[in-house]
Design an enzyme around this catalytic site. Structure first.
Site, PDB file in Angstrom:
ATOM      1  CG  ASP A  82      23.147 -12.798  -1.516  1.00 39.30           C
ATOM      2  OD1 ASP A  82      22.890 -14.015  -1.424  1.00 39.30           O
ATOM      3  OD2 ASP A  82      23.426 -12.232  -2.592  1.00 39.30           O
TER       4      ASP A  82
ATOM      5  CG  MET B  56       6.811   2.437   4.727  1.00 43.99           C
ATOM      6  SD  MET B  56       7.194   1.452   6.197  1.00 43.99           S
ATOM      7  CE  MET B  56       7.628  -0.116   5.493  1.00 43.99           C
ATOM      8  CD  GLU B  57       9.252   5.223   0.297  1.00 42.32           C
ATOM      9  OE1 GLU B  57       8.307   4.889  -0.435  1.00 42.32           O
ATOM     10  OE2 GLU B  57       9.073   5.670   1.449  1.00 42.32           O
TER      11      GLU B  57
ATOM     12  CG  LEU C 278      -1.938  -1.213   1.190  1.00 43.87           C
ATOM     13  CD1 LEU C 278      -2.793  -1.211   2.437  1.00 43.87           C
ATOM     14  CD2 LEU C 278      -2.792  -1.234  -0.071  1.00 43.87           C
ATOM     15  CB  CYS C 279       4.459   1.962  -0.237  1.00 43.71           C
ATOM     16  SG  CYS C 279       4.980   1.594   1.428  1.00 43.71           S
ATOM     17  CG  HIS C 280       1.018   6.803  -1.931  1.00 49.40           C
ATOM     18  ND1 HIS C 280       0.736   6.619  -0.589  1.00 49.40           N
ATOM     19  CD2 HIS C 280      -0.154   7.131  -2.526  1.00 49.40           C
ATOM     20  CE1 HIS C 280      -0.544   6.834  -0.397  1.00 49.40           C
ATOM     21  NE2 HIS C 280      -1.106   7.141  -1.542  1.00 49.40           N
TER      22      HIS C 280
END
Length: 160
Positions: free
Chosen positions: A128, A113-114, A75-77
């Protein structure tokens, strides 16, 4: 009827409408740490890791991840980021690497969020690249450190 911004009146998940929100300068800083053995960290710092420059690869991965956050978090823009900076700081005294990500823009919604995605993916990339050397590394402390801008104003976490 409800106080949840990502749930509509019928109880369905939806993307928040930010059409009427004001454009403001916004930025967020997040971090993630990865704990490892002293020998793994020494291998990275010496430049002798067989996969190449671990930190440079992780930095690029973090920047790319910030730009793809809306593709990863439902739901992030999608945002037009104006700056993404990923700083990778070895902390040999703690046998860990600290990743801090800064994201900035002028927009209608925040960039927390970014920043969190950038820090997380950079730490995952370090894992990794080093998993052939050490499988029991631990990613910790993925958290928002600070955010500025928008209606909710300035937030600064009370962390060490």
């Amino acid at each position: 009827m409800n106080d949840f911004t990502h749930i509509n009146q019928q109880g369905d998940a939806h993307m928040v409408d930010v059409t009427e929100k004001s454009v403001t300068q916004r930025q967020a800083i997040a971090e993630s740490c990865i704990e490892m053995s002293a020998s793994t960290l020494a291998l990275i710092l010496s430049g002798q890791h067989h996969k190449g420059d671990v930190f440079a690869t992780a930095r690029i991965a973090g920047i790319m991840a910030a730009k793809k956050t809306a593709d990863l978090i439902p739901l992030c823009h999608p945002l037009a980021l104006t700056k993404v900076e990923v700083e990778i700081m070895p902390e040999p005294e703690l046998n860990r690497v600290r990743v801090q990500a800064l994201c900035k823009l002028s927009g209608k919604t925040g960039v927390e969020m970014e920043a969190l995605t950038a820090a997380s993916i950079a730490a995952l990339t370090i894992y990794d690249m080093c998993k052939a050397v050490q499988k029991d590394m631990v990613i910790t402390q993925t958290r928002l450190l600070e955010k500025q801008g928008g209606k909710s104003g300035h937030f600064k976490g009370k962390y060490d």
